[in-house]
Design a protein around this motif. Structure first.
Motif, PDB file in Angstrom:
ATOM      1  N   GLY A  50       0.823  -1.210   0.000  1.00  0.00           N
ATOM      2  CA  GLY A  50       0.000   0.000   0.000  1.00  0.00           C
ATOM      3  C   GLY A  50       0.853   1.254   0.000  1.00  0.00           C
ATOM      4  O   GLY A  50       0.592   2.208  -0.748  1.00  0.00           O
ATOM      5  N   VAL A  51       1.886   1.253   0.823  1.00  0.00           N
ATOM      6  CA  VAL A  51       2.791   2.409   0.885  1.00  0.00           C
ATOM      7  C   VAL A  51       3.511   2.576  -0.449  1.00  0.00           C
ATOM      8  O   VAL A  51       3.681   3.706  -0.944  1.00  0.00           O
ATOM      9  N   THR A  52       3.896   1.471  -1.054  1.00  0.00           N
ATOM     10  CA  THR A  52       4.579   1.527  -2.344  1.00  0.00           C
ATOM     11  C   THR A  52       3.658   2.123  -3.406  1.00  0.00           C
ATOM     12  O   THR A  52       4.075   2.985  -4.198  1.00  0.00           O
ATOM     13  N   ARG A  53       2.387   1.680  -3.435  1.00  0.00           N
ATOM     14  CA  ARG A  53       1.415   2.222  -4.400  1.00  0.00           C
ATOM     15  C   ARG A  53       1.210   3.719  -4.163  1.00  0.00           C
ATOM     16  O   ARG A  53       1.218   4.520  -5.096  1.00  0.00           O
ATOM     17  N   GLU A  54       1.021   4.097  -2.902  1.00  0.00           N
ATOM     18  CA  GLU A  54       0.813   5.509  -2.582  1.00  0.00           C
ATOM     19  C   GLU A  54       2.051   6.339  -2.945  1.00  0.00           C
ATOM     20  O   GLU A  54       1.927   7.466  -3.442  1.00  0.00           O
ATOM     21  N   THR A  55       3.222   5.788  -2.711  1.00  0.00           N
ATOM     22  CA  THR A  55       4.457   6.490  -3.065  1.00  0.00           C
ATOM     23  C   THR A  55       4.557   6.669  -4.578  1.00  0.00           C
ATOM     24  O   THR A  55       4.953   7.736  -5.054  1.00  0.00           O
ATOM     25  N   ALA A  56       4.176   5.620  -5.322  1.00  0.00           N
ATOM     26  CA  ALA A  56       4.203   5.721  -6.782  1.00  0.00           C
ATOM     27  C   ALA A  56       3.206   6.782  -7.253  1.00  0.00           C
ATOM     28  O   ALA A  56       3.523   7.597  -8.134  1.00  0.00           O
ATOM     29  N   GLU A  57       1.994   6.798  -6.672  1.00  0.00           N
ATOM     30  CA  GLU A  57       0.996   7.809  -7.035  1.00  0.00           C
ATOM     31  C   GLU A  57       1.513   9.209  -6.696  1.00  0.00           C
ATOM     32  O   GLU A  57       1.360  10.149  -7.485  1.00  0.00           O
ATOM     33  N   LEU A  58       2.100   9.325  -5.513  1.00  0.00           N
ATOM     34  CA  LEU A  58       2.647  10.613  -5.100  1.00  0.00           C
ATOM     35  C   LEU A  58       3.764  11.057  -6.046  1.00  0.00           C
ATOM     36  O   LEU A  58       3.851  12.231  -6.403  1.00  0.00           O
ATOM     37  N   LEU A  59       4.579  10.129  -6.481  1.00  0.00           N
ATOM     38  CA  LEU A  59       5.651  10.440  -7.415  1.00  0.00           C
ATOM     39  C   LEU A  59       5.083  10.907  -8.752  1.00  0.00           C
ATOM     40  O   LEU A  59       5.565  11.892  -9.333  1.00  0.00           O
ATOM     41  N   HIS A  60       4.030  10.219  -9.236  1.00  0.00           N
ATOM     42  CA  HIS A  60       3.390  10.638 -10.492  1.00  0.00           C
ATOM     43  C   HIS A  60       2.795  12.033 -10.347  1.00  0.00           C
ATOM     44  O   HIS A  60       2.942  12.882 -11.238  1.00  0.00           O
TER      45      HIS A  60
END
Length: 158
Positions: A50-60
């Motif tokens: 979940g943190v990885t997905r949120e981090t990827a979204e935040l990066l995008h």
């Protein structure tokens, strides 16, 4: 001596049995602990996903925001250039106005006597015009008065 040997074997067997029982309890306890650790790691893995997905979204989103800021910065640069051009134009216009003003002042200084003469002649002309109007009004007043008297005389006769 044989009995001592059998007794020693029996004591060793009992000691081994006790060791196996305690070792079995320890291993069962270790298994429960490892199961708990395994469940915790599974939960951590899910949270990490979940943190990885949120981090990827935040990066995008951060990349999109940086791109938007870049576009706006480029647009702002063109506005700054336009404002600079307007400033240069105003500065040039001010310089032109200063030159014209200086030229007018010079011409005024050179023709000051002529301007004063024109103003005096204008005043004389206006005074003459006013006097002429006054005479004209007096003449009209006299003519109108005479006409009124004649009308009264004509009415008086009738």
């Amino acid at each position: 001596m044989q009995i001592i040997l059998y007794l020693s074997i029996a004591v060793i067997a009992i000691a081994f049995l006790i060791l196996v029982i305690y070792l079995s309890k320890t291993l069962k306890s270790l298994q429960v602990t490892l199961d708990s650790v395994s469940k915790t790691l599974i939960g951590l893995e899910k949270q990490l996903d979940g943190v990885t997905r949120e981090t990827a979204e935040l990066l995008h989103k951060t990349n999109a925001l940086a791109e938007d800021i870049q576009h706006k910065s480029e647009s702002l640069n063109s506005v700054v250039v336009a404002v600079k051009d307007v400033g240069d134009t105003v500065r040039s216009f001010n310089g032109s106005i200063q030159k014209v003003t200086a030229s007018v002042n010079n011409q005024f200084e050179e023709n000051k006597d002529k301007i004063a003469a024109v103003v005096q002649w204008s005043q004389i002309f206006l005074e003459m015009k006013d006097k002429w109007k006054m005479r004209k009004q007096k003449e009209n007043f006299i003519v109108e008065g005479e006409q009124a008297l004649q009308k009264k005389r004509i009415r008086g006769r009738n």
